[in-house]
Scaffold this motif. Structure first.
Motif, mmCIF file in Angstrom:
data_model
loop_
_atom_site.group_PDB
_atom_site.id
_atom_site.type_symbol
_atom_site.label_atom_id
_atom_site.label_comp_id
_atom_site.label_asym_id
_atom_site.label_seq_id
_atom_site.Cartn_x
_atom_site.Cartn_y
_atom_site.Cartn_z
ATOM 1 N N ALA A 169 -8.841 4.571 -11.450
ATOM 2 C CA ALA A 169 -8.747 5.160 -10.118
ATOM 3 C C ALA A 169 -7.570 6.126 -10.111
ATOM 4 C CB ALA A 169 -8.571 4.080 -9.062
ATOM 5 N N SER A 170 -7.578 7.038 -9.137
ATOM 6 C CA SER A 170 -6.515 8.040 -9.102
ATOM 7 C C SER A 170 -5.619 7.944 -7.878
ATOM 8 C CB SER A 170 -7.121 9.441 -9.189
ATOM 9 O OG SER A 170 -8.017 9.643 -8.117
ATOM 10 N N SER A 171 -5.904 7.013 -6.964
ATOM 11 C CA SER A 171 -5.051 6.845 -5.784
ATOM 12 C C SER A 171 -4.974 5.368 -5.420
ATOM 13 C CB SER A 171 -5.601 7.643 -4.596
ATOM 14 O OG SER A 171 -6.791 7.035 -4.111
ATOM 15 N N CYS A 172 -4.049 5.062 -4.552
ATOM 16 C CA CYS A 172 -3.871 3.673 -4.104
ATOM 17 C C CYS A 172 -5.133 3.157 -3.418
ATOM 18 C CB CYS A 172 -2.658 3.601 -3.175
ATOM 19 S SG CYS A 172 -2.251 1.926 -2.658
ATOM 20 N N ALA A 173 -5.697 3.957 -2.508
ATOM 21 C CA ALA A 173 -6.904 3.545 -1.785
ATOM 22 C C ALA A 173 -8.074 3.312 -2.748
ATOM 23 C CB ALA A 173 -7.273 4.579 -0.729
ATOM 24 N N GLU A 174 -8.245 4.214 -3.720
ATOM 25 C CA GLU A 174 -9.326 4.061 -4.702
ATOM 26 C C GLU A 174 -9.121 2.823 -5.566
ATOM 27 O OE1 GLU A 174 -10.005 7.436 -7.223
ATOM 28 O OE2 GLU A 174 -10.164 8.802 -5.515
ATOM 29 N N ALA A 175 -7.883 2.559 -5.954
ATOM 30 C CA ALA A 175 -7.594 1.397 -6.798
ATOM 31 C C ALA A 175 -7.874 0.094 -6.048
ATOM 32 C CB ALA A 175 -6.151 1.436 -7.281
ATOM 33 N N LEU A 176 -7.450 0.013 -4.790
ATOM 34 C CA LEU A 176 -7.718 -1.194 -3.994
ATOM 35 C C LEU A 176 -9.219 -1.417 -3.830
ATOM 36 C CD1 LEU A 176 -4.997 -1.057 -1.191
ATOM 37 C CD2 LEU A 176 -5.333 -2.903 -2.833
ATOM 38 N N GLN A 177 -9.944 -0.358 -3.475
ATOM 39 C CA GLN A 177 -11.388 -0.489 -3.302
ATOM 40 C C GLN A 177 -12.054 -0.809 -4.634
ATOM 41 O OE1 GLN A 177 -12.973 -0.593 -0.263
ATOM 42 N NE2 GLN A 177 -14.626 -1.380 -1.551
ATOM 43 N N GLY A 178 -11.504 -0.288 -5.722
ATOM 44 C CA GLY A 178 -12.037 -0.568 -7.054
ATOM 45 C C GLY A 178 -11.956 -2.044 -7.411
ATOM 46 N N LEU A 179 -10.891 -2.711 -6.956
ATOM 47 C CA LEU A 179 -10.781 -4.152 -7.212
ATOM 48 C C LEU A 179 -11.948 -4.903 -6.574
ATOM 49 C CD1 LEU A 179 -6.941 -4.746 -6.683
ATOM 50 C CD2 LEU A 179 -8.182 -4.696 -8.853
ATOM 51 N N VAL A 180 -12.319 -4.504 -5.363
ATOM 52 C CA VAL A 180 -13.449 -5.143 -4.669
ATOM 53 C C VAL A 180 -14.763 -4.769 -5.351
ATOM 54 C CG1 VAL A 180 -14.728 -5.273 -2.486
ATOM 55 C CG2 VAL A 180 -12.223 -5.200 -2.456
ATOM 56 N N ASP A 181 -14.942 -3.479 -5.618
ATOM 57 C CA ASP A 181 -16.203 -2.986 -6.191
ATOM 58 C C ASP A 181 -16.465 -3.496 -7.607
ATOM 59 O OD1 ASP A 181 -16.531 -1.604 -3.833
ATOM 60 O OD2 ASP A 181 -15.910 0.334 -4.668
ATOM 61 N N HIS A 182 -15.403 -3.750 -8.379
ATOM 62 C CA HIS A 182 -15.563 -4.176 -9.765
ATOM 63 C C HIS A 182 -15.340 -5.677 -9.968
ATOM 64 C CE1 HIS A 182 -15.128 0.175 -10.153
ATOM 65 N NE2 HIS A 182 -15.936 0.033 -11.199
ATOM 66 N N ALA A 183 -15.289 -6.418 -8.872
ATOM 67 C CA ALA A 183 -15.172 -7.877 -8.977
ATOM 68 C C ALA A 183 -16.437 -8.408 -9.652
ATOM 69 C CB ALA A 183 -14.981 -8.507 -7.604
ATOM 70 N N ALA A 184 -16.265 -9.341 -10.568
ATOM 71 C CA ALA A 184 -17.392 -9.861 -11.350
ATOM 72 C C ALA A 184 -18.225 -10.885 -10.569
ATOM 73 C CB ALA A 184 -16.884 -10.490 -12.641
ATOM 74 N N GLU A 185 -17.765 -11.242 -9.377
ATOM 75 C CA GLU A 185 -18.525 -12.153 -8.511
ATOM 76 C C GLU A 185 -18.369 -11.692 -7.071
ATOM 77 O OE1 GLU A 185 -15.419 -15.799 -8.065
ATOM 78 O OE2 GLU A 185 -16.442 -15.639 -9.989
#
Length: 193
Positions: free
Chosen positions: A107-123
């Motif tokens: 990710a390239s920003s704080c908002a993208e990184a936070l949302q990425g944690l949710v989107d890439h959660a394995a469950e």
């Protein structure tokens, strides 16, 4: 004063009285350290109402401070009865994110990184995220890791890359804020107050 309420381990809505109101609680203390622990400690009599329903993994909904939303805390330990009382230890429900793996992503920003944690959660991840920080920096998670560990506590985490800042956990919402609380203009000076 509102009493803590006991819920089953599977509860997510907290709209009813759950398994019951723990009105016999002797004490119920919630402590939160900045970007660290967020837990509850309750002393309850063995003769109290709903004592028989208090079990590991059940949740206790309690208000951390005046004017704040009641928060769910998951029971992790119950002491043996001493003097007719037990001590119940519980962690904020967000601690279960310690067991939620997140797959690698960039990710390239704080908002993208936070949302990425949710989107890439394995469950399944019931959490939503928010930030008021517009910091840009390259977030690069190269291997699977726990969701909560990627928030803070490791090199390359959200706090490490986009900090300083404060996390606020409000039920199933995670906010990463530039500053928590508000400035009320009060100054405490040595020898004055």
């Amino acid at each position: 004063m509102s009493y803590p309420i006991l819920y089953s381990a599977a509860e997510t809505e907290y709209k009813t009285q759950g398994l019951g109101v723990l009105s016999d609680a002797i004490t119920c203390k919630i402590s939160e350290e900045r970007n660290a622990s967020y837990d509850l400690e309750m002393v309850y009599p063995v003769t109290g109402i709903h004592y028989d329903k208090i079990q590991l993994s059940c949740q206790i909904l309690a208000t951390p401070a005046d004017s704040e939303t009641p928060q769910p805390f998951r029971i992790r330990k119950i002491s043996k009865p001493i003097g007719g009382k037990v001590t119940v230890y519980a962690d904020h429900d967000s601690y279960r994110l310690s067991y939620t793996p997140v797959m690698p992503f960039k990710a390239s920003s704080c908002a993208e990184a936070l949302q990425g944690l949710v989107d890439h959660a394995a469950e399944d991840c019931p959490y939503t995220v928010y930030t008021d920080k517009s910091v840009t920096a390259e977030y690069n998670q190269t291997e699977p890791a726990s969701f909560r560990l990627r928030l803070a506590g490791t090199s390359g985490s959200i706090l490490d890359l986009y900090g300083p800042g404060d996390f606020k956990f409000d039920r199933h919402k995670i906010s990463f804020l530039a500053h928590r609380g508000e400035d009320r203009g009060v100054v405490i000076e040595y020898g004055k107050n």
